[in-house]
Design a protein around this motif. Sequence first.
Motif, PDB file in Angstrom:
ATOM      1  N   SER A  20       0.765  -1.157  -0.119  1.00  0.00           N
ATOM      2  CA  SER A  20      -0.047   0.033  -0.136  1.00  0.00           C
ATOM      3  C   SER A  20       0.842   1.362  -0.109  1.00  0.00           C
ATOM      4  O   SER A  20       1.843   1.239   0.588  1.00  0.00           O
ATOM      5  N   PRO A  22       0.613   5.368  -0.154  1.00  0.00           N
ATOM      6  CA  PRO A  22       0.039   6.736  -0.259  1.00  0.00           C
ATOM      7  C   PRO A  22       0.586   7.652  -1.124  1.00  0.00           C
ATOM      8  O   PRO A  22       1.851   7.847  -1.040  1.00  0.00           O
ATOM      9  N   THR A  38      -8.915  10.580  -8.828  1.00  0.00           N
ATOM     10  CA  THR A  38      -9.205   9.293  -8.824  1.00  0.00           C
ATOM     11  C   THR A  38      -9.320   8.342  -9.941  1.00  0.00           C
ATOM     12  O   THR A  38      -9.010   7.296 -10.010  1.00  0.00           O
ATOM     13  N   ASP A  49      -9.335   1.757  -4.413  1.00  0.00           N
ATOM     14  CA  ASP A  49     -10.417   2.044  -3.698  1.00  0.00           C
ATOM     15  C   ASP A  49     -10.837   3.287  -3.369  1.00  0.00           C
ATOM     16  O   ASP A  49     -10.281   3.838  -2.306  1.00  0.00           O
ATOM     17  N   ALA A  51     -12.900   4.883  -2.060  1.00  0.00           N
ATOM     18  CA  ALA A  51     -13.446   4.946  -0.500  1.00  0.00           C
ATOM     19  C   ALA A  51     -12.346   5.397   0.308  1.00  0.00           C
ATOM     20  O   ALA A  51     -12.497   5.770   1.478  1.00  0.00           O
ATOM     21  N   SER A  52     -11.199   5.075   0.245  1.00  0.00           N
ATOM     22  CA  SER A  52     -10.015   5.162   0.969  1.00  0.00           C
ATOM     23  C   SER A  52      -9.342   6.672   0.742  1.00  0.00           C
ATOM     24  O   SER A  52      -8.391   6.988   1.497  1.00  0.00           O
ATOM     25  N   VAL A  53      -9.833   7.425   0.033  1.00  0.00           N
ATOM     26  CA  VAL A  53      -9.431   8.718  -0.410  1.00  0.00           C
ATOM     27  C   VAL A  53      -9.540   9.463   0.916  1.00  0.00           C
ATOM     28  O   VAL A  53     -10.514   9.716   1.402  1.00  0.00           O
ATOM     29  N   GLU A  54      -8.661  10.565   1.367  1.00  0.00           N
ATOM     30  CA  GLU A  54      -8.393  11.509   2.570  1.00  0.00           C
ATOM     31  C   GLU A  54      -8.515  12.728   1.733  1.00  0.00           C
ATOM     32  O   GLU A  54      -7.685  13.164   0.769  1.00  0.00           O
ATOM     33  N   THR A  67      -5.164  12.728  -0.384  1.00  0.00           N
ATOM     34  CA  THR A  67      -4.553  11.552  -0.263  1.00  0.00           C
ATOM     35  C   THR A  67      -5.111  10.216  -0.994  1.00  0.00           C
ATOM     36  O   THR A  67      -6.143   9.871  -0.377  1.00  0.00           O
ATOM     37  N   THR A  69      -4.359   6.108  -1.775  1.00  0.00           N
ATOM     38  CA  THR A  69      -3.598   5.037  -1.330  1.00  0.00           C
ATOM     39  C   THR A  69      -3.651   3.941  -2.647  1.00  0.00           C
ATOM     40  O   THR A  69      -4.937   3.369  -2.700  1.00  0.00           O
ATOM     41  N   THR A  71      -2.046   0.116  -4.531  1.00  0.00           N
ATOM     42  CA  THR A  71      -1.184  -0.843  -4.265  1.00  0.00           C
ATOM     43  C   THR A  71      -0.335  -0.751  -5.569  1.00  0.00           C
ATOM     44  O   THR A  71      -0.267  -1.015  -6.718  1.00  0.00           O
TER      45      THR A  71
END
Length: 95
Positions: A20, A22, A38, A49, A51-54, A67, A69, A71
Motif C-alpha cells: 500500500s 500513499p 481518482t 478503492d 473510498a480510501s481517499v482522504e 491522499t 493509497t 497498491t
Amino acid sequence: MPNPSPSAPQEESLIVYPCSFPIKVMGLKHDLLLPTVTKIAHRHDPFFDAASVELRESSTGKYLGITITITATNRAQLDALYVELSGHELVKVVL
C-alpha cells in the motif's frame, strides 16, 4: 584488449512490492480535481478503492489536498502515476 566496463548496478528499492503506497496530491479546489485524481489512480491501479481517499482543505479554502493509497506493484507503475498526476493542469504538487 580492454575488459568491457561492468554494467551499472541495479538500483535497490527500499520499497517491498506489492504494498500500500500513499500519495499526496494538491491542487486548486475545483469540482474536477477529485474525480480527475481518482480516475488517474484507477488507470494505474485497477483495484484502487476511492473510498480510501482522504481530503484536506487549506485554511483559506483555496486548495485541496487529496491522499490516495494505491497498491504499488513496481517502480515503473509509481513513476508513471507520478508523471501523469504531475502533468495534469489541475494538480500543483504530488508527494
